[in-house]
Design a protein around this motif. Structure first.
Motif, PDB file in Angstrom:
ATOM      1  N   THR A 204      51.038  39.903  53.220  1.00  0.00           N
ATOM      2  CA  THR A 204      51.054  38.592  52.583  1.00  0.00           C
ATOM      3  C   THR A 204      51.035  38.748  51.069  1.00  0.00           C
ATOM      4  N   GLU A 205      51.312  37.648  50.398  1.00  0.00           N
ATOM      5  CA  GLU A 205      51.214  37.648  48.944  1.00  0.00           C
ATOM      6  C   GLU A 205      49.755  37.851  48.542  1.00  0.00           C
ATOM      7  N   PRO A 206      49.492  38.675  47.537  1.00  0.00           N
ATOM      8  CA  PRO A 206      48.094  38.901  47.146  1.00  0.00           C
ATOM      9  C   PRO A 206      47.451  37.624  46.615  1.00  0.00           C
ATOM     10  N   THR A 207      46.164  37.466  46.918  1.00  0.00           N
ATOM     11  CA  THR A 207      45.392  36.330  46.430  1.00  0.00           C
ATOM     12  C   THR A 207      44.382  36.818  45.399  1.00  0.00           C
ATOM     13  N   GLN A 208      44.117  36.005  44.392  1.00  0.00           N
ATOM     14  CA  GLN A 208      43.225  36.403  43.307  1.00  0.00           C
ATOM     15  C   GLN A 208      42.077  35.418  43.202  1.00  0.00           C
ATOM     16  N   THR A 209      40.874  35.944  43.013  1.00  0.00           N
ATOM     17  CA  THR A 209      39.679  35.136  42.840  1.00  0.00           C
ATOM     18  C   THR A 209      38.722  35.897  41.942  1.00  0.00           C
ATOM     19  N   ARG A 210      37.516  35.389  41.809  1.00  0.00           N
ATOM     20  CA  ARG A 210      36.483  36.055  41.023  1.00  0.00           C
ATOM     21  C   ARG A 210      35.243  36.211  41.886  1.00  0.00           C
TER      22      ARG A 210
END
Length: 602
Positions: A204-210
């Protein structure tokens, strides 16, 4: 771009006012120039990721669309989680002339112990309605130090490899996560996973968070993919390697400019992050009790089968629709051979897959296959069998459906048969034979018996199928008449209940069960009167006697007797218990009044 232009024009309209004074006017303009669409409020709860480690925070978002609660919602007590509110956010979206407003309340969840934590369904009131979210599951792993020594020292970046379990079966797909933590980096390349002995599937497309790890805040990028073990044994999945440049603040003051105008306050260190590999135990599929039609499917599935049309002629197509729902490698599923369909001509199936998760590990696969019956003696389509290996139960399972009844008639048209006279070769002339000698001895003469058509036993035997067919026909006509006549069905059902109830009255009178006796008596009167008056049995009371029966050709003595029986039932609720003789004396009266009611015309 649309929002930017809108704000620029509004600022031009109010040049002499402060920003705080312009916001209400801006909101009014948006409401005036935006079409209003009424939608039902929606409430969802989401986690930015469903796998974390002890001491590492995840973000829980409570999202509301087309409505929001009056106050910020509070979470219920969640065991093994430290909960902190991290604020809220609002968003307005204008698409195709429609405005969508959403509001999100965010919470930071920090687990304190490893294991699976369930966040229950939340119930929150929005605009006078109670909205409910779906429950969520958070998987918490043990905390481990980063694998890269440089990243450990500087606490600037590291990478991890996460798998849900370390024991899988051959051919069993499972999800894989690559988690990249960093504070200040550049020139990040796609992580590379070493997966010898495994087949990597969809990603899947990478997801970004903190997230917060200890006292440090990291940017977190999650890469998800699926993997399938291609061989059995103890294998190593990983490590993951990710090349990037880490930016480290300079400690030498001489190397830094005074105000940081020239961007010389950070020093770049090209490095390659390496994760800890995962040891995977890949079990082979059992070799005992393997179903004959097993074709390699591994997972957990359910089966649904339908076919149509079911009334066809020989040579007409029947479309079979098979749906396999569950978790596994949905794209690789195929229908096994069905030897029990040998009476049909089978065409290759077509299939479509509807995935329920981005990795394609769960969903629905639909097969459509054309079957053509080859003879008119087929009565049903044999059950379809689908076998697979269930890793959770560690055993093979076979799913099947009930046979589908079919009506197969003769072919609508048959090809013309070639003429025997036209195709047959001219018969050869019989060979001439010599003179047949006269037999020296005469054979024994046989007795000539009467033909079968003139024998009684033969005629009797031939009449048996006809009599059976006539009996079945009469029985079918009676059943159809009964099915089309609800009053007749109720009349027979009430007669059966009356017969059973009278027997109960005798038994209850002998046992001196006064309360049960009068309850049964009252029920029998309700059933019989309801059937005669075409009313529900529960609607029958003493008042119905004067409202519905009086005025019909009902003897006054019968009406009086009915009143007395109803009053006796009502008094029995408060009167003391009666003796068996008193109860038994009422049974003949009940039988007599029920017979008179049965003779009434509806």
């Amino acid at each position: 771009m649309f929002k930017f232009l809108l704000f620029t024009k509004v600022d031009g309209l109010f040049p002499k006012h402060s920003k705080r004074q312009r916001l209400p006017a801006l909101a009014m303009l948006i409401l005036l120039f935006t079409p209003v669409a009424v939608h039902a409020a929606k409430f969802t709860a989401t986690l930015d990721r469903d796998t974390t480690r002890v001491g590492e925070s995840v973000t829980l978002s409570l999202n509301f669309e087309e409505g929001s609660p009056k106050a910020a919602p509070n979470l219920p007590p969640l065991p093994n989680l430290n909960v902190t509110s991290v604020g809220e956010s609002s968003q307005y979206t204008i698409a195709n002339g429609q405005t969508t407003a959403s509001r999100s309340f965010n919470f930071s969840l920090t687990p304190t112990q490893p294991g699976n934590i369930t966040i229950p369904a939340l119930r929150i009131e929005v605009d006078g309605k109670i909205l409910t979210s779906q429950p969520l599951t958070l998987r918490v792993l043990k905390n481990e130090a980063p694998a890269n020594p440089d990243a450990t020292l500087t606490n600037l970046a590291f990478v991890r490899l996460v798998v849900p379990k370390n024991e899988v079966y051959l051919g069993e797909p499972f999800p894989v996560e690559i988690q990249l933590y960093y504070q200040n980096v550049q020139n990040v390349r796609m992580p590379q996973l070493h997966a010898e002995g495994f087949s990597l599937g969809k990603s899947t497309e990478p997801t970004q968070t903190r997230t917060q790890v200890g006292n440090f805040i990291y940017n977190l990028v999650v890469f998800k993919m699926s993997a399938t073990a291609a061989k059995a044994g103890t294998l190593t999945l990983g490590p993951v390697e990710c090349s990037l440049t880490v930016l480290v603040p300079m400690n030498n003051q001489r190397q830094r400019d005074l105000f940081g105008f020239f961007g010389n306050n950070m020093q770049a260190y090209p490095t390659t992050l390496v994760s800890e590999p995962q040891t995977m135990r890949v079990l082979p599929l059992p070799t005992e009790k393997v179903p004959d039609n097993f074709n390699g499917a591994v997972g957990e599935f359910a089966l649904s089968v339908s076919a149509g049309p079911t009334n066809v002629a020989v040579g007409d197509p029947i479309t079979l629709k098979v749906q396999i729902t569950g978790r596994g490698a949905m794209d690789a599923l195929s229908l096994p051979d069905q030897p029990q369909w040998r009476e049909f001509k089978i065409y290759p199936p077509t299939s479509t897959v509807t995935n329920r998760d981005p990795l394609g590990l769960s969903g629905v696969k639909t097969f459509e296959q054309v079957l053509i019956p080859q003879n008119h003696e087929i009565k049903f389509l044999p059950p379809l069998e689908f076998s697979f290996f269930d890793p959770n139960r560690k055993s093979y399972r076979t799913l099947t459906n009930a046979g589908i009844p079919l009506i197969v008639g003769y072919a609508a048209s048959t090809s013309a048969q070639p003429s025997i006279l036209a195709s047959a070769a001219p018969a050869a002339s019989p060979p001439t034979s010599d003179i047949v000698h006269i037999k020296a001895r005469m054979d024994t003469l046989g007795l000539v018996s009467a033909p079968l058509v003139q024998q009684t036993w033969f005629l009797t035997l031939q009449s048996v199928p006809v009599l059976v067919w006539l009996s079945l026909l009469v029985m079918r006509k009676r059943n159809e008449a009964l099915a089309n006549n609800p009053k007749l069905r109720r009349q027979r059902e009430v007669a059966r209940r009356i017969q059973t109830g009278l027997q109960e009255l005798h038994n209850q009178a002998n046992a001196q069960q006064s309360e049960d006796f009068f309850a049964t008596l009252f029920r029998l009167l309700q059933e019989q009167l309801g059937e005669r008056l075409d009313l529900p049995a529960s609607a029958i009371t003493e008042a119905v006697i004067d409202e519905r029966l009086r005025g019909r050709t009902v003897p006054e003595q019968t009406l009086t007797e009915l009143h007395e029986l109803f009053q006796t039932c009502n008094q029995a609720r408060y009167a003391p218990q009666k003796t068996s003789r008193e109860l038994a004396s009422l049974v003949p009266r009940v039988e007599s009044i029920l017979r008179e009611l049965q003779s009434l015309k509806q």
